[in-house]
Write a protein that holds these residues in place. Structure first.
Motif, PDB file in Angstrom:
ATOM      1  N   UNK A 252       0.822  -1.211   0.000  1.00 16.87           N
ATOM      2  CA  UNK A 252       0.000   0.000   0.000  1.00 16.87           C
ATOM      3  C   UNK A 252       0.854   1.258   0.000  1.00 16.87           C
ATOM      4  N   UNK A 253       2.046   1.178   0.577  1.00 20.81           N
ATOM      5  CA  UNK A 253       2.949   2.326   0.537  1.00 20.81           C
ATOM      6  C   UNK A 253       3.374   2.644  -0.890  1.00 20.81           C
ATOM      7  N   UNK A 254       3.365   1.631  -1.781  1.00 22.31           N
ATOM      8  CA  UNK A 254       3.643   1.898  -3.198  1.00 22.31           C
ATOM      9  C   UNK A 254       2.689   2.949  -3.745  1.00 22.31           C
ATOM     10  N   UNK A 255       1.401   2.833  -3.369  1.00 17.84           N
ATOM     11  CA  UNK A 255       0.403   3.766  -3.887  1.00 17.84           C
ATOM     12  C   UNK A 255       0.662   5.187  -3.394  1.00 17.84           C
ATOM     13  N   UNK A 256       1.146   5.315  -2.186  1.00 21.11           N
ATOM     14  CA  UNK A 256       1.343   6.633  -1.582  1.00 21.11           C
ATOM     15  C   UNK A 256       2.689   7.245  -1.956  1.00 21.11           C
ATOM     16  N   UNK A 315       0.773  11.359  -1.174  1.00 19.75           N
ATOM     17  CA  UNK A 315       1.889  11.564  -0.242  1.00 19.75           C
ATOM     18  C   UNK A 315       1.457  12.282   1.027  1.00 19.75           C
ATOM     19  N   UNK A 316       0.502  13.212   0.918  1.00 16.87           N
ATOM     20  CA  UNK A 316       0.079  13.942   2.110  1.00 16.87           C
ATOM     21  C   UNK A 316      -0.817  13.117   3.028  1.00 16.87           C
ATOM     22  N   UNK A 317      -1.150  11.909   2.618  1.00 16.19           N
ATOM     23  CA  UNK A 317      -1.844  10.997   3.526  1.00 16.19           C
ATOM     24  C   UNK A 317      -0.875  10.367   4.522  1.00 16.19           C
ATOM     25  N   UNK A 318       0.421  10.434   4.207  1.00 14.01           N
ATOM     26  CA  UNK A 318       1.410   9.724   5.011  1.00 14.01           C
ATOM     27  C   UNK A 318       2.004  10.602   6.094  1.00 14.01           C
ATOM     28  N   UNK A 319       2.590   9.948   7.072  1.00  9.81           N
ATOM     29  CA  UNK A 319       3.232  10.652   8.185  1.00  9.81           C
ATOM     30  C   UNK A 319       4.367  11.543   7.690  1.00  9.81           C
ATOM     31  N   UNK A 320       5.144  11.042   6.705  1.00 10.32           N
ATOM     32  CA  UNK A 320       6.295  11.795   6.221  1.00 10.32           C
ATOM     33  C   UNK A 320       5.888  12.960   5.321  1.00 10.32           C
ATOM     34  N   UNK A 321       4.775  12.836   4.601  1.00  5.96           N
ATOM     35  CA  UNK A 321       4.329  13.891   3.715  1.00  5.96           C
ATOM     36  C   UNK A 321       5.154  13.985   2.444  1.00  5.96           C
ATOM     37  N   UNK A 358      10.194  18.245   4.760  1.00  6.62           N
ATOM     38  CA  UNK A 358       8.992  17.507   4.372  1.00  6.62           C
ATOM     39  C   UNK A 358       7.752  18.300   4.800  1.00  6.62           C
ATOM     40  N   UNK A 359       6.825  18.466   3.875  1.00  3.78           N
ATOM     41  CA  UNK A 359       5.546  19.107   4.151  1.00  3.78           C
ATOM     42  C   UNK A 359       4.528  18.046   4.529  1.00  3.78           C
ATOM     43  N   UNK A 360       3.891  18.187   5.684  1.00  6.79           N
ATOM     44  CA  UNK A 360       2.946  17.171   6.140  1.00  6.79           C
ATOM     45  C   UNK A 360       1.813  17.809   6.918  1.00  6.79           C
ATOM     46  N   UNK A 361       0.783  17.028   7.178  1.00  7.35           N
ATOM     47  CA  UNK A 361      -0.343  17.464   7.996  1.00  7.35           C
ATOM     48  C   UNK A 361       0.020  17.379   9.477  1.00  7.35           C
ATOM     49  N   UNK A 362      -0.482  18.315  10.251  1.00  6.71           N
ATOM     50  CA  UNK A 362      -0.376  18.210  11.700  1.00  6.71           C
ATOM     51  C   UNK A 362      -1.528  17.352  12.219  1.00  6.71           C
ATOM     52  N   UNK A 363      -1.503  17.044  13.491  1.00  3.06           N
ATOM     53  CA  UNK A 363      -2.625  16.296  14.088  1.00  3.06           C
ATOM     54  C   UNK A 363      -3.938  17.062  13.882  1.00  3.06           C
ATOM     55  N   UNK A 364      -3.899  18.363  14.048  1.00  2.00           N
ATOM     56  CA  UNK A 364      -5.085  19.191  13.842  1.00  2.00           C
ATOM     57  C   UNK A 364      -5.562  19.109  12.393  1.00  2.00           C
ATOM     58  N   UNK A 365      -4.613  19.029  11.468  1.00  2.00           N
ATOM     59  CA  UNK A 365      -4.963  18.976  10.053  1.00  2.00           C
ATOM     60  C   UNK A 365      -5.553  17.651   9.610  1.00  2.00           C
TER      61      UNK A 365
END
Length: 379
Positions: A252-256, A315-321, A358-365
Motif C-alpha cells: 500500500x505504501x507503493x500507492x502513496x 503523499x500527504x496521507x502519510x506521516x512523512x508527507x 517535508x511538508x505534512x499534515x499536523x494532528x489538527x490537520x
C-alpha cells in the motif's frame, strides 16, 4: 521496486457499504484465474506492463474476497508470478481474507504458498454491527481466525476496523479498539463508515432508515483511535493505518509513494509513472477480452498537473508527507512555488508543518484532510 495487485472480485454476498466491483458468481472462479494468469503473461509482450527491468517486490490479492479462492487456484496464481518474473525477490505477499473463510488447513495452505501477510476484514467485534453490515462472520469467528493464522506461522497479520456506525457510541468504539489491541495484530487499518452513492447503505439513508453519525462523535472516535493505538505502540503512518515498528504495509505504501504497480483482473488499475490504465469492471467482459486477445481497458496519460494532484492526494496521507527537494526536482519550480504558496495559509492555521524538508499534515490537520488536500490541488 514495484507492486503486483490481483483483484479477486468474488463475494458470497455483498456488504451494504461496499462500492468496490464484485460478483456473486463463484462458478466463474476457474475461468477467472485462467484469465488472470493469461493477462499476467501477456502483459510482458504488450505496452501494458511495468517499466523495463522493474521487478515486483510486493504481491497483493484484494477484492472482493480472495479467500473464496481454493488453495489450488491460489497456487496457480503464485506459480504464474514466478513464471513471468523468475528473478523476482518478493518481500511481502498479502492476501485479504474474510474471518469465516479461515480454517487451520486453509491457514497452513496459505503459509505454504508463500503468503507472509494476511489482511483480515473484521470491521467490528460487535455482532449487531456485523449483522448491520451484512458480514458473514461473527466476532468470535474473527478472534478465532487470528489465532488460527498465528498457529499456522503468520507473524504479520493486519485487521480492518470501521467506526462511525449509525447510533454507535464512543464507548462502543473503544471496546472494539481494546479487543483489537488485545489480539496484538502487527497492523490495523481503521476507516470511518462511508456512505457511497449506489450502495444499499446509501439507499437506507435516502429512505430515512438510518442517519449519519454526528461530526463531533465521529471526530472523538478518530481521536480515540489515534490515542489508544499510539499508546499501545502502533505507529500512525498514514491517515487510516497503524503499524508495529517494521510492519508498515509495503504494498500500500507503493500507492502513496508514486511507485509503479501492475493491476490484474476485472476493474484493476495500474500505474507506471506516466500513465494510468484499468480493466473493465465486468467479469465476463474481462474474461472474454483476455481470452480473445482484445482486453477491454481504459487509459489516461498523465500531464504534470495531474501528477502533481496525485502527489497531493497520496503523499500527504502519510506521516512523512512530501519531500520538498524531491518534489521541486521532479515537478519544476512553478508547481513547487505553487505548493509553498498554497500551503502557507494551512501552516499559519496550524494544519500543516514543514519538518526536515517535508511538508505534512499536523494532528489538527488530519481531521479536515480532505478539505486541505482539495485546497492544494492544481487542476
Amino acid at each position: 521496486m514495484a507492486g503486483l495487485y490481483f483483484h479477486i472480485p468474488f463475494c458470497a454476498s455483498r456488504c451494504i457499504y461496499c462500492g468496490f466491483y464484485s460478483t456473486v458468481h463463484p462458478e466463474l472462479q476457474d475461468d477467472y484465474v485462467d484469465a488472470l494468469c493469461r493477462e499476467l503473461e501477456e502483459t510482458q509482450r504488450s505496452p501494458w506492463q511495468l517499466p523495463e527491468n522493474n521487478q515486483p517486490t510486493t504481491v497483493y490479492l484484494g477484492g472482493g474476497t480472495p479467500s473464496m479462492l481454493s488453495l489450488k487456484n491460489l497456487e496457480r496464481i503464485i506459480t504464474y508470478i514466478y513464471k513471468v518474473y523468475p528473478h523476482a525477490d518478493i518481500a511481502e505477499q498479502t492476501i485479504e481474507c474474510n474471518p469465516d473463510d479461515i480454517t487451520p488447513d486453509y491457514a497452513h495452505g496459505l503459509h505454504e504458498l508463500g503468503f507472509n501477510r494476511v489482511s483480515l476484514g473484521i470491521q467490528s467485534f460487535n455482532d449487531e454491527r456485523l449483522r448491520f453490515l451484512h458480514r458473514r462472520h461473527s466476532a468470535e469467528e474473527a478472534i478465532t481466525a487470528v489465532q488460527q493464522l498465528r498457529a499456522a506461522g503468520f507473524n504479520n497479520i493486519s485487521i480492518d476496523l470501521m467506526f462511525g456506525f449509525p447510533e454507535e457510541t464512543l464507548m462502543d468504539w473503544e471496546e472494539d479498539l481494546w479487543t483489537a489491541i488485545a489480539l496484538n495484530p502487527q497492523h490495523i487499518s481503521a476507516y470511518s463508515l462511508m456512505i457511497e452513492e449506489g450502495t444499499p447503505l446509501y439507499r437506507l439513508r435516502e429512505k430515512g432508515k438510518i442517519k449519519d453519525l454526528n461530526e463531533e462523535t465521529s471526530r472523538a472516535m478518530y481521536d480515540k483511535l489515534i490515542d489508544l493505538l499510539e499508546d499501545a505502540g502502533y505507529e500512525h503512518y498514514e491517515l487510516s493505518n497503524f503499524a508495529r515498528p517494521g510492519f508498515r504495509s509495503h504494498h500500500n505504501s507503493n500507492y502513496w509513494n508514486e511507485t509503479p504497480y501492475l493491476g490484474l483482473g476485472a476493474a484493476a488499475h495500474s500505474y507506471d509513472g506516466r500513465r494510468r490504465w484499468w480493466n473493465v469492471a465486468d467479469i465476463k467482459k474481462y474474461i472474454d477480452g483476455i481470452n480473445h486477445g482484445t482486453p477491454v481497458r481504459g487509459q489516461e496519460v498523465l500531464d504534470i498537473s495531474t501528477r502533481y494532484d496525485d502527489l497531493i492526494t497520496t503523499a500527504l496521507r502519510t506521516r512523512e508527507g512530501i519531500n520538498l527537494n524531491k518534489m521541486q526536482a521532479e515537478y519544476g519550480h512553478e508547481l513547487y512555488h505553487y505548493l509553498l504558496q498554497e500551503s502557507k495559509r494551512e501552516i499559519d492555521r496550524g494544519l500543516m508543518q514543514i519538518i526536515d524538508g517535508h511538508l505534512s499534515l499536523t494532528r489538527k490537520g488530519l481531521y479536515i484532510s480532505d478539505d486541505i488536500l482539495s485546497n492544494l490541488m492544481h487542476v
